[in-house]
Design a protein around this motif. Structure first.
Motif, PDB file in Angstrom:
ATOM      1  N   CYS A 110       0.821  -1.205   0.000  1.00 25.91           N
ATOM      2  CA  CYS A 110       0.000   0.000   0.000  1.00 25.91           C
ATOM      3  C   CYS A 110       0.859   1.261   0.000  1.00 25.91           C
ATOM      4  CB  CYS A 110      -0.960  -0.012   1.182  1.00 25.91           C
ATOM      5  SG  CYS A 110      -2.291  -1.204   0.991  1.00 25.91           S
ATOM      6  N   SER A 111       2.036   1.220   0.633  1.00 28.17           N
ATOM      7  CA  SER A 111       2.909   2.392   0.589  1.00 28.17           C
ATOM      8  C   SER A 111       3.401   2.639  -0.835  1.00 28.17           C
ATOM      9  CB  SER A 111       4.083   2.237   1.551  1.00 28.17           C
ATOM     10  OG  SER A 111       4.980   1.270   1.088  1.00 28.17           O
ATOM     11  N   ILE A 114       0.594   4.291  -2.524  1.00 30.28           N
ATOM     12  CA  ILE A 114       0.480   5.693  -2.109  1.00 30.28           C
ATOM     13  C   ILE A 114       1.504   6.544  -2.855  1.00 30.28           C
ATOM     14  CG2 ILE A 114       0.894   7.276  -0.177  1.00 30.28           C
ATOM     15  CD1 ILE A 114      -0.458   5.169   1.635  1.00 30.28           C
ATOM     16  N   ILE A 126      -5.496  15.928   5.646  1.00 36.62           N
ATOM     17  CA  ILE A 126      -6.409  14.871   5.211  1.00 36.62           C
ATOM     18  C   ILE A 126      -7.225  14.377   6.399  1.00 36.62           C
ATOM     19  CG2 ILE A 126      -4.893  14.095   3.342  1.00 36.62           C
ATOM     20  CD1 ILE A 126      -4.218  11.646   5.112  1.00 36.62           C
ATOM     21  N   VAL A 128      -9.166  10.571   7.374  1.00 36.51           N
ATOM     22  CA  VAL A 128      -9.537   9.198   7.042  1.00 36.51           C
ATOM     23  C   VAL A 128     -10.894   8.968   7.678  1.00 36.51           C
ATOM     24  CG1 VAL A 128      -8.884   6.773   7.177  1.00 36.51           C
ATOM     25  CG2 VAL A 128      -7.112   8.520   7.075  1.00 36.51           C
ATOM     26  N   VAL A 141      -0.260  15.513   6.948  1.00 37.85           N
ATOM     27  CA  VAL A 141       0.672  14.425   6.661  1.00 37.85           C
ATOM     28  C   VAL A 141       2.084  14.955   6.846  1.00 37.85           C
ATOM     29  CG1 VAL A 141       1.477  12.782   4.920  1.00 37.85           C
ATOM     30  CG2 VAL A 141      -0.934  13.417   5.005  1.00 37.85           C
ATOM     31  N   THR A 149       1.798   5.990   7.775  1.00 40.49           N
ATOM     32  CA  THR A 149       1.750   7.397   7.413  1.00 40.49           C
ATOM     33  C   THR A 149       1.493   8.149   8.711  1.00 40.49           C
ATOM     34  OG1 THR A 149       0.949   6.995   5.181  1.00 40.49           O
ATOM     35  CG2 THR A 149       0.494   9.157   6.122  1.00 40.49           C
ATOM     36  N   ASN A 168      -0.621   2.049   6.416  1.00 37.21           N
ATOM     37  CA  ASN A 168      -0.887   2.447   5.029  1.00 37.21           C
ATOM     38  C   ASN A 168      -2.054   1.696   4.407  1.00 37.21           C
ATOM     39  OD1 ASN A 168       1.097   4.426   4.928  1.00 37.21           O
ATOM     40  ND2 ASN A 168       2.668   2.940   4.390  1.00 37.21           N
ATOM     41  N   PHE A 171      -5.655   3.336   4.317  1.00 36.67           N
ATOM     42  CA  PHE A 171      -6.042   4.338   3.321  1.00 36.67           C
ATOM     43  C   PHE A 171      -6.767   3.720   2.128  1.00 36.67           C
ATOM     44  CE2 PHE A 171      -2.489   6.391   5.515  1.00 36.67           C
ATOM     45  CZ  PHE A 171      -3.125   7.543   5.931  1.00 36.67           C
ATOM     46  N   ARG A 174     -10.680   2.757   3.680  1.00 34.77           N
ATOM     47  CA  ARG A 174     -11.560   3.845   4.088  1.00 34.77           C
ATOM     48  C   ARG A 174     -11.486   4.967   3.052  1.00 34.77           C
ATOM     49  NH1 ARG A 174     -12.372   0.470   7.589  1.00 34.77           N
ATOM     50  NH2 ARG A 174     -12.063   0.636   9.819  1.00 34.77           N
ATOM     51  N   VAL A 176     -10.831   8.778   2.043  1.00 35.86           N
ATOM     52  CA  VAL A 176      -9.890   9.803   2.493  1.00 35.86           C
ATOM     53  C   VAL A 176     -10.362  11.139   1.956  1.00 35.86           C
ATOM     54  CG1 VAL A 176      -7.509  10.628   2.393  1.00 35.86           C
ATOM     55  CG2 VAL A 176      -7.964   8.184   2.534  1.00 35.86           C
ATOM     56  N   ARG A 178      -9.402  15.039   1.369  1.00 33.02           N
ATOM     57  CA  ARG A 178      -8.265  15.938   1.257  1.00 33.02           C
ATOM     58  C   ARG A 178      -8.773  17.359   1.401  1.00 33.02           C
ATOM     59  NH1 ARG A 178      -5.049  14.277  -4.138  1.00 33.02           N
ATOM     60  NH2 ARG A 178      -3.753  16.012  -3.483  1.00 33.02           N
TER      61      ARG A 178
END
Length: 181
Positions: A110-111, A114, A126, A128, A141, A149, A168, A171, A174, A176, A178
């Protein structure tokens, strides 16, 4: 057949015969792979997608060379039962190890997502979202690493800011939000 050979050459025959058989197996595998590639290329002339052809080429190469390796090992005296036992034992250990590190691997993957898809960037604000009723995890962040994160929560004037380390993988489970300036 060995009676016709001199006594000193019998020792060498025990080495030369298996070595020759291994070389012949390797040569046969190489020729078979070339033939398979040529046939796959001819299939490609009939408007098959290049992606499919590449996959078929790789699978055919893997199967041909895996069979050649098994034949070579058999010629060298390794029994099929020993190979099968070793393979299943390795597969079982690998499966247990994979499930043991699943969450870590998930966060690392997942990183990478991202960093490549950029759902948010460093120093952005952000949130979540948990669901429609509850407020989510919210902040700026400040760091993105392979596992977590880090968000810095908004704090009152003069108060130290709290940080949240969010896995990570969360994200991608769920929504997110911004906040853009």
């Amino acid at each position: 057949m060995r009676e016709f050979w001199p006594a000193w050459s019998r020792e060498w025959l025990d080495l030369i015969v298996p070595a020759t058989q291994v070389l012949l197996i390797g040569l046969a595998a190489w020729l078979l792979q070339r033939l398979a590639r040529r046939l796959i290329s001819r299939l490609g002339e009939h408007n098959l997608p290049p992606d499919v052809l590449a996959v078929v080429r790789r699978i055919s190469g893997f199967l041909i060379y895996a069979a050649a390796i098994l034949l070579v090992l058999e010629r060298l005296g390794v029994s099929a039962a020993v190979l099968w036992t070793a393979f299943t034992g390795f597969a079982a250990v690998a499966a247990v190890a994979f499930f043991a590190v699943w969450s870590v691997l998930s966060n690392i993957f997942c990183s990478v997502l991202i960093f490549t898809t950029r759902p948010f960037r460093l120093y952005e604000h952000i949130e979540v979202l948990e669901n429609g009723e509850k407020p989510g995890l919210k902040g700026r962040v400040v760091d993105i690493n392979l596992i977590y994160t880090t968000l810095e929560e908004d704090s009152a004037e003069g108060q130290p800011a709290n940080t949240l380390q969010i896995p990570n993988s969360l994200f991608f489970q769920r929504a997110v939000r911004r906040f853009r300036k």
